[in-house]
Design an enzyme around this catalytic site. Structure first.
Site, PDB file in Angstrom:
ATOM      1  N   ALA A  65      -5.215   2.400  -4.641  1.00 45.33           N
ATOM      2  CA  ALA A  65      -5.096   2.664  -6.077  1.00 45.33           C
ATOM      3  C   ALA A  65      -3.612   2.849  -6.389  1.00 45.33           C
ATOM      4  CB  ALA A  65      -5.873   3.927  -6.426  1.00 45.33           C
ATOM      5  N   GLY A 108      -7.864   2.640  -1.788  1.00 44.39           N
ATOM      6  CA  GLY A 108      -8.723   1.875  -2.685  1.00 44.39           C
ATOM      7  C   GLY A 108      -8.835   0.409  -2.293  1.00 44.39           C
ATOM      8  N   GLU A 111     -11.502   0.399   0.193  1.00 51.11           N
ATOM      9  CA  GLU A 111     -12.752   0.677  -0.540  1.00 51.11           C
ATOM     10  C   GLU A 111     -13.219  -0.555  -1.318  1.00 51.11           C
ATOM     11  OE1 GLU A 111     -10.853   4.152  -2.273  1.00 51.11           O
ATOM     12  OE2 GLU A 111     -12.435   5.430  -1.489  1.00 51.11           O
ATOM     13  N   GLU A 131      -5.411   8.475   2.085  1.00 50.12           N
ATOM     14  CA  GLU A 131      -5.311   9.400   0.950  1.00 50.12           C
ATOM     15  C   GLU A 131      -4.923  10.812   1.391  1.00 50.12           C
ATOM     16  OE1 GLU A 131      -7.741   7.215   1.448  1.00 50.12           O
ATOM     17  OE2 GLU A 131      -8.308   6.241  -0.437  1.00 50.12           O
TER      18      GLU A 131
HETATM   19  C1  LIG Z   1      -8.747   4.950  -4.678  1.00 52.47           C
HETATM   20  C2  LIG Z   1      -8.476   6.281  -4.034  1.00 52.47           C
HETATM   21  C3  LIG Z   1      -9.068   7.366  -4.869  1.00 52.47           C
HETATM   22  O1  LIG Z   1      -9.165   6.328  -2.824  1.00 52.47           O
HETATM   23  C4  LIG Z   1      -7.023   6.631  -3.892  1.00 52.47           C
HETATM   24  C5  LIG Z   1      -6.029   5.683  -3.284  1.00 52.47           C
HETATM   25  O2  LIG Z   1      -6.233   4.525  -3.019  1.00 52.47           O
HETATM   26  S1  LIG Z   1      -4.504   6.395  -3.060  1.00 52.47           S
HETATM   27  C6  LIG Z   1      -3.495   5.104  -2.365  1.00 52.47           C
HETATM   28  C7  LIG Z   1      -3.712   4.924  -0.919  1.00 52.47           C
HETATM   29  N1  LIG Z   1      -2.707   3.991  -0.384  1.00 52.47           N
HETATM   30  C8  LIG Z   1      -1.591   4.401   0.163  1.00 52.47           C
HETATM   31  O3  LIG Z   1      -1.328   5.580   0.279  1.00 52.47           O
HETATM   32  C9  LIG Z   1      -0.655   3.319   0.636  1.00 52.47           C
HETATM   33  C10 LIG Z   1       0.697   3.422  -0.113  1.00 52.47           C
HETATM   34  N2  LIG Z   1       1.639   2.410   0.338  1.00 52.47           N
HETATM   35  C11 LIG Z   1       2.295   2.503   1.510  1.00 52.47           C
HETATM   36  O4  LIG Z   1       2.114   3.400   2.304  1.00 52.47           O
HETATM   37  C12 LIG Z   1       3.287   1.420   1.789  1.00 52.47           C
HETATM   38  O5  LIG Z   1       3.638   0.791   0.590  1.00 52.47           O
HETATM   39  C13 LIG Z   1       2.768   0.359   2.774  1.00 52.47           C
HETATM   40  C14 LIG Z   1       2.615   0.977   4.188  1.00 52.47           C
HETATM   41  C15 LIG Z   1       1.425  -0.227   2.343  1.00 52.47           C
HETATM   42  C16 LIG Z   1       3.783  -0.820   2.853  1.00 52.47           C
HETATM   43  O6  LIG Z   1       5.070  -0.341   3.138  1.00 52.47           O
HETATM   44  P1  LIG Z   1       6.327  -1.290   2.924  1.00 52.47           P
HETATM   45  O7  LIG Z   1       6.078  -2.623   3.506  1.00 52.47           O
HETATM   46  O8  LIG Z   1       7.500  -0.512   3.387  1.00 52.47           O
HETATM   47  O9  LIG Z   1       6.390  -1.549   1.334  1.00 52.47           O
HETATM   48  P2  LIG Z   1       6.847  -0.508   0.210  1.00 52.47           P
HETATM   49  O10 LIG Z   1       8.311  -0.664  -0.036  1.00 52.47           O
HETATM   50  O11 LIG Z   1       6.336   0.854   0.501  1.00 52.47           O
HETATM   51  O12 LIG Z   1       6.010  -1.043  -1.062  1.00 52.47           O
HETATM   52  C17 LIG Z   1       6.461  -2.173  -1.832  1.00 52.47           C
HETATM   53  C18 LIG Z   1       6.261  -1.809  -3.303  1.00 52.47           C
HETATM   54  O13 LIG Z   1       4.890  -1.580  -3.548  1.00 52.47           O
HETATM   55  C19 LIG Z   1       4.702  -0.281  -4.115  1.00 52.47           C
HETATM   56  N3  LIG Z   1       3.414   0.261  -3.683  1.00 52.47           N
HETATM   57  C20 LIG Z   1       2.837   0.172  -2.469  1.00 52.47           C
HETATM   58  N4  LIG Z   1       1.661   0.779  -2.455  1.00 52.47           N
HETATM   59  C21 LIG Z   1       1.477   1.287  -3.687  1.00 52.47           C
HETATM   60  C22 LIG Z   1       0.435   2.037  -4.295  1.00 52.47           C
HETATM   61  N5  LIG Z   1      -0.698   2.364  -3.639  1.00 52.47           N
HETATM   62  N6  LIG Z   1       0.587   2.399  -5.571  1.00 52.47           N
HETATM   63  C23 LIG Z   1       1.684   2.063  -6.274  1.00 52.47           C
HETATM   64  N7  LIG Z   1       2.705   1.324  -5.772  1.00 52.47           N
HETATM   65  C24 LIG Z   1       2.588   0.959  -4.484  1.00 52.47           C
HETATM   66  C25 LIG Z   1       5.863   0.531  -3.574  1.00 52.47           C
HETATM   67  O14 LIG Z   1       6.090   1.658  -4.362  1.00 52.47           O
HETATM   68  C26 LIG Z   1       6.985  -0.502  -3.661  1.00 52.47           C
HETATM   69  O15 LIG Z   1       7.416  -0.641  -4.999  1.00 52.47           O
HETATM   70  P3  LIG Z   1       8.865  -0.078  -5.474  1.00 52.47           P
HETATM   71  O16 LIG Z   1       8.784   1.407  -5.303  1.00 52.47           O
HETATM   72  O17 LIG Z   1       9.853  -0.723  -4.540  1.00 52.47           O
HETATM   73  O18 LIG Z   1       8.974  -0.498  -6.899  1.00 52.47           O
END
Ligand SMILES: CC(C)(O)CC(=O)SCCNC(=O)CCNC(=O)[C@H](O)C(C)(C)COP(=O)(O)OP(=O)(O)OC[C@H]1O[C@@H](n2cnc3c(N)ncnc32)[C@H](O)[C@@H]1OP(=O)(O)O
Length: 257
Positions: A65, A108, A111, A131
């Site tokens: 998400a 998500g 999911e 999460e």
């Molecule tokens: C649905 C529920 C209720 O269950 C809740 C959820 O889903 S909460 C979200 C769970 N997901 C995460 O915690 C994963 C978050 N992302 C990461 O940990 C990393 O991005 C990665 C390991 C997947 C990839 O890392 P990397 O290759 O180093 O890329 P990044 O520079 O981190 O990401 C590139 C760009 O994408 C944006 N990004 C990534 N994931 C999300 C996200 N879930 N939401 C919003 N944005 C996301 C990240 O911020 C980067 O953008 P910029 O900040 O550079 O503009």
């Protein structure tokens, strides 16, 4: 229909939805979930479509998400909005949906893949429910669907540590149906979807509904449901055609009737 966060195509009898927010690794915001539902509404209503494929990019099926959209939410707002009602609609579709997962399928994203009927994974796929690292828990079905898919022990491991699981481990655990080389992911998934779409749609829908029953009712109730549905298919022209085609050593010509 103009979409901004997904690409929507048809390939013969298969509907193809590609998540398309590459700048955010296909993070699932409200608009994207809404657009998936619009596309699925269209495919459900289209008598020419027998199966749907949902996919992302080579780097990310979906990284969860959209955290930036969620971060300032309050408890009453989140609870009262019923934020995931729209997500739940994806998991209640009648036509089969196959997830083609490459790269990250986290939170998500995992999911969403589990809302599909089965998952074909590329060898670079990474699944997880991270999460817990954000101070929350899965909220779109992860604690339930992952546990049913891979069992309590492994689900606890993934959900409590927030670690990622590679494609091979996901296949061993029963989360994914099969793993294919990244370069073949879409072709292999479309091949599976085309095979499904070539069957008699009433029997496909009833098979899907019957398998889903296994997760919801007792064994005896499930067996009785299956027996009734099996019998009802003998009222279809496609049953006559399927069995005649076998006896006559030819391919069946199903008419969804
Ligand atoms: C649905 C529920 C209720 O269950 C809740 C959820 O889903 S909460 C979200 C769970 N997901 C995460 O915690 C994963 C978050 N992302 C990461 O940990 C990393 O991005 C990665 C390991 C997947 C990839 O890392 P990397 O290759 O180093 O890329 P990044 O520079 O981190 O990401 C590139 C760009 O994408 C944006 N990004 C990534 N994931 C999300 C996200 N879930 N939401 C919003 N944005 C996301 C990240 O911020 C980067 O953008 P910029 O900040 O550079 O503009």
């Amino acid at each position: 229909m103009a979409y901004e966060t997904i690409l929507v195509e048809t390939r013969g009898k298969v509907g193809l939805i590609t998540l398309n927010r590459p700048q955010a690794l296909n993070a699932l915001n409200g608009q994207l979930i809404g657009e998936i539902n619009q596309a699925l509404d269209g495919f459900e209503a289209d008598a020419g479509i027998g199966c749907v494929v949902l996919t992302g990019s080579e780097k990310a099926f979906a990284a969860g998400a959209d955290i930036k959209e969620m971060q300032s939410r309050s408890f009453p707002g989140t609870y009262l909005d019923d934020k995931f009602a729209d997500w739940d609609r994806i998991g209640r579709r009648r036509k089969p949906i196959v997830a083609a997962v490459a790269g990250f399928a986290l939170g998500g994203g995992c999911e969403l893949a589990m809302m599909c009927d089965f998952i074909i994974a590329a060898d670079n796929a990474k699944f997880g429910q991270p999460e817990i690292n954000l101070g929350v828990i899965p909220g779109a079905g992860g604690t339930q669907r992952l546990t049913k898919a891979i069992g309590k022990s492994k689900a606890m491991d993934l959900i409590l540590t927030g670690r990622m699981m590679g494609a091979e481990e996901a296949e061993r655990s029963g989360l994914v149906a099969r793993v294919v080389p990244l370069a073949d992911l879409l072709a292999e998934t479309l091949k599976a979807a085309e095979a499904i779409a070539a069957k008699s749609l009433p029997s496909v829908l009833m098979a899907k509904e019957s398998v889903e029953r296994a997760f919801e009712v007792t064994l005896q109730e499930g067996l009785r449901f299956e027996r009734r549905v099996f019998a009802s298919l003998f009222a279809t022209a496609d049953q006559k055609e399927g069995m005649a085609a076998f006896a006559e050593k030819r391919k069946p010509d199903f008419r969804n009737a």
